[in-house]
Design a protein around this motif. Sequence first.
Motif, PDB file in Angstrom:
ATOM      1  N   THR A 247       0.829  -1.205   0.000  1.00 43.93           N
ATOM      2  CA  THR A 247       0.000   0.000   0.000  1.00 43.93           C
ATOM      3  C   THR A 247       0.866   1.258   0.000  1.00 43.93           C
ATOM      4  O   THR A 247       0.620   2.202  -0.765  1.00 43.93           O
TER       5      THR A 247
ATOM      6  N   ALA B 160       2.542   1.756  -3.363  1.00 44.94           N
ATOM      7  CA  ALA B 160       1.583   2.288  -4.337  1.00 44.94           C
ATOM      8  C   ALA B 160       1.388   3.782  -4.152  1.00 44.94           C
ATOM      9  O   ALA B 160       1.352   4.545  -5.126  1.00 44.94           O
ATOM     10  N   GLU B 161       1.294   4.218  -2.902  1.00 45.65           N
ATOM     11  CA  GLU B 161       1.116   5.653  -2.626  1.00 45.65           C
ATOM     12  C   GLU B 161       2.341   6.443  -3.049  1.00 45.65           C
ATOM     13  O   GLU B 161       2.235   7.533  -3.620  1.00 45.65           O
TER      14      GLU B 161
ATOM     15  N   THR C  84      -1.598   1.827  -8.635  1.00 46.97           N
ATOM     16  CA  THR C  84      -2.525   0.996  -7.876  1.00 46.97           C
ATOM     17  C   THR C  84      -1.772  -0.109  -7.139  1.00 46.97           C
ATOM     18  O   THR C  84      -0.648  -0.477  -7.515  1.00 46.97           O
ATOM     19  N   GLU C  85      -2.412  -0.651  -6.093  1.00 43.41           N
ATOM     20  CA  GLU C  85      -1.809  -1.781  -5.385  1.00 43.41           C
ATOM     21  C   GLU C  85      -1.683  -2.989  -6.303  1.00 43.41           C
ATOM     22  O   GLU C  85      -0.742  -3.776  -6.178  1.00 43.41           O
TER      23      GLU C  85
END
Length: 213
Positions: free
Chosen positions: A168, A171-172, A177-178
């Motif tokens: 997560t 991805a951020e 996206t994850e």
Amino acid sequence: MRVVIAEDDALLREGLALLLTGEGYEVAAAVPDATTFMSAVSAYRPDVAVVDVRMPPTHTDEGIRAAVEARRLHPSLAVLVLSAYVEEAFATELLASGAGGLGYMLKERVGRVEEFVEALERVVAGGTAIDPEVVAQLFTRRRDGPIDRLTAREREVLALMAEGLGNTAIAERLVVTEGAVHKHIRSIFAKLDLSPTDRVDRRVTAVLHYLEA
């Protein structure tokens, strides 16, 4: 959460003790050398140890050797090693077991309290935490062997894995996206010949591929 600190600089040692106490940790001992560190680990059985790489009497590798020995004697002990600058051989030696619960951070990161505490919590939870500057320098130096199989994006993902970030957070950081992160990691494992049946943490082993390339 019980912690033992080993740091020969009295000011930093006391500062770490105050910081961790303020964050809710029980500081069982804060010691100035490797010998008393080993005694404290045996006496207090801490959940995590924060250890300086260079300590008396020679100020070379006493800390890293003590950290490796403490892990050998107490496999469940999480260890976060602190260093004044990037020492590649020491980082490799510490992580060579392929196990989690280990971290290697530069001392300058301690002043960024949130980052330092996050790294400590990560190793306590069984993950890894390698300082971003360490990762950056190692990637600059290591550009041969299995790592050459990875795309530029896969190297970015592996670098963030090395820091200890989960899918997560990766991805951020990369603004993807994850699902995309999961695909990149699956590709990294495949290119580095890491099988799902291997009895090791594949994320840690993937990081070791470039540390030991």
